[in-house]
Design a protein around this motif. Structure first.
Motif, short mmCIF file in Angstrom:
data_model
loop_
_atom_site.label_atom_id
_atom_site.label_comp_id
_atom_site.label_asym_id
_atom_site.label_seq_id
_atom_site.Cartn_x
_atom_site.Cartn_y
_atom_site.Cartn_z
N GLN A 4 0.85 -1.19 0.00
CA GLN A 4 0.00 0.00 0.00
C GLN A 4 0.89 1.23 0.00
OE1 GLN A 4 -3.85 0.27 2.06
NE2 GLN A 4 -3.24 -1.55 3.20
N LEU A 25 4.92 -2.49 8.58
CA LEU A 25 3.55 -2.59 8.09
C LEU A 25 3.46 -2.92 6.60
CD1 LEU A 25 2.00 0.49 9.95
CD2 LEU A 25 1.78 -1.92 10.58
N SER A 188 -10.66 3.26 13.10
CA SER A 188 -10.33 2.52 11.88
C SER A 188 -11.44 2.65 10.84
CB SER A 188 -10.12 1.04 12.22
OG SER A 188 -11.37 0.43 12.50
N ARG A 284 -1.91 2.23 10.52
CA ARG A 284 -2.82 1.10 10.61
C ARG A 284 -4.26 1.53 10.31
NH1 ARG A 284 -1.84 -3.67 13.55
NH2 ARG A 284 0.36 -4.03 14.00
N THR A 287 -4.88 2.60 6.53
CA THR A 287 -4.73 1.52 5.56
C THR A 287 -5.67 0.35 5.83
OG1 THR A 287 -2.89 0.56 6.82
CG2 THR A 287 -2.34 2.10 5.02
N GLN A 289 -5.98 -1.59 8.50
CA GLN A 289 -5.47 -2.70 9.30
C GLN A 289 -6.06 -2.66 10.70
OE1 GLN A 289 -1.22 -3.49 8.96
NE2 GLN A 289 -1.08 -2.10 7.23
N PRO A 290 -6.09 -3.79 11.42
CA PRO A 290 -6.55 -3.77 12.82
C PRO A 290 -5.67 -2.82 13.63
CG PRO A 290 -6.37 -6.02 12.01
CD PRO A 290 -5.75 -5.15 10.96
#
Length: 374
Positions: A4, A25, A188, A284, A287, A289-290
């Protein structure tokens, strides 16, 4: 799977510390920044040299990036909206930033969603019948690190303010607080929210000098700060990380002072004191992600800003070596070429491993090494 690619508007120390986490990451970091000696330039995967508020440069950044996030708020929001309308993905989205960039509008928004704030108005609407001295005057845009904030003690000082700046200033009551606090919170793409420890910040001349994590306050206050953070991020539908500065009054009431829609100085301690730093957390979040854990790895931490105190081009290596000799202490130097009074040149984090250690003692030890004995 392709990496990414995250674009960052800004290339200062916040982007630099973000860039440190990209390998872990699996992310490429691209930045838009105006100066070749800005801290993040040396380690970003790609750089577009342009002013922060240059929309043509941001369009180029967007062409190379899957998502764009922010290091600061010095942006041209209207110009960026045209890009967002053409499917450029900003996180946080621009509608989440829109009510926050102007401090008066920010306060008005917080008030509208019933988040407690100090009493405020614009300078042109100020009535001294409603506000007593001292007053706090703030620039509505682009104020940071104490710049654009003034304490006004009497009518003469008030009348001395330039009439040409009236429309760009906000007035607020002077809060006789017990403590200044801050909390970092991330949200998130799925709506998951992660909050870090509530911390206490120590300010001198409206500039943060050091931070203690966690703040020595009641569990009730900690939970209230967390609820404020969660409410704000949910109401704005934020994707990313925010820093929230608060006052704790003598009546044990929390008031929100300011919102930073990005990583923040009060969260720098997380680089060394947490498994996932605020910078990794921002990446995180944006993008998809958790988010992961925000727990402290030690009993606590002290973060001290290394502020410039003279005009020079010194790298202060001898002082940095002395600081690094303090047990459980980490020195972060931003690599800035020019030192001037008040400029953030780096920071130091010291982990608290034993309950008998006083955080204030550590902070003063660090400051005694850094600042010359005047």
């Amino acid at each position: 799977m392709d990496k990414q690619r995250v674009g960052v508007i800004g290339g200062g120390q916040l982007a630099w510390m973000m860039a440190m986490t990209t390998k872990k990451l699996g992310i490429d970091l691209l930045i838009q920044t105006p100066h070749e000696d800005d801290p993040a330039v040396a380690i970003a995967d790609e750089v577009i040299f342009a002013a922060i508020d240059d929309p043509q440069a941001t369009e180029k950044l967007a062409q190379k990036s899957d998502v764009i996030t922010f290091e600061n708020e010095f942006i041209d929001l209207d110009a960026l909206k045209k890009l967002e309308n053409n499917s450029v993905c900003f996180r946080p989205k621009l509608s989440a930033l829109s009510p926050l960039l102007d401090k008066y509008q920010q306060r008005s928004y917080l008030q509208s969603i019933t988040i407690p704030v100090p009493k405020f108005t614009t300078l042109e609407k100020l009535s001294l019948n409603d506000f007593g001295f001292p007053l706090v005057i703030k620039a509505r845009r682009h104020g940071y690190d104490g710049q654009g904030t003034f304490i006004i003690n009497n009518e003469k000082e008030l009348s001395d303010l330039s009439s040409s700046k009236v429309n760009s200033l906000m007035v607020e009551e002077y809060v006789d607080f017990e403590r200044e606090l801050a909390i970092m919170a991330a949200r998130s793409t799925t709506g998951e929210i992660a909050t870090y420890s509530l911390v206490e910040t120590y300010q001198k001349d409206q500039v943060c000098h050091w931070v203690v994590a966690p703040a020595n306050v009641s569990e009730t206050i900690q939970l209230e700060a967390k609820k404020i953070a969660e409410k704000l991020l949910t109401e704005l539908d934020v994707v990313g990380i925010f820093g929230i500065e608060l006052f704790l009054t003598s009546e044990e009431k929390l008031l929100v002072n300011e919102i930073a829609p990005r990583t923040h100085n009060s969260g720098h301690y997380t680089l060394d004191a947490c498994d996932i730093s605020q910078f990794e957390m921002q990446l995180r979040a944006v993008t998809g992600q958790p988010l992961g854990s925000t727990k402290l790895k030690a009993l606590g931490a002290v973060m001290v800003n290394l502020l410039g105190y003279e005009n020079s081009h010194d790298d202060y290596q001898e002082k940095r070596n002395k600081l690094a000799q303090i047990p459980h202490t980490y020195v972060h130097w931003y690599g800035k070429k020019e030192c001037r009074p008040g400029r953030k040149l780096g920071h130091v984090t010291s982990l608290i491993k034993h309950s008998n250690i006083n955080p204030e003692t550590i902070a003063k030890q660090i400051e005694s090494i850094w600042y010359p004995q005047l």
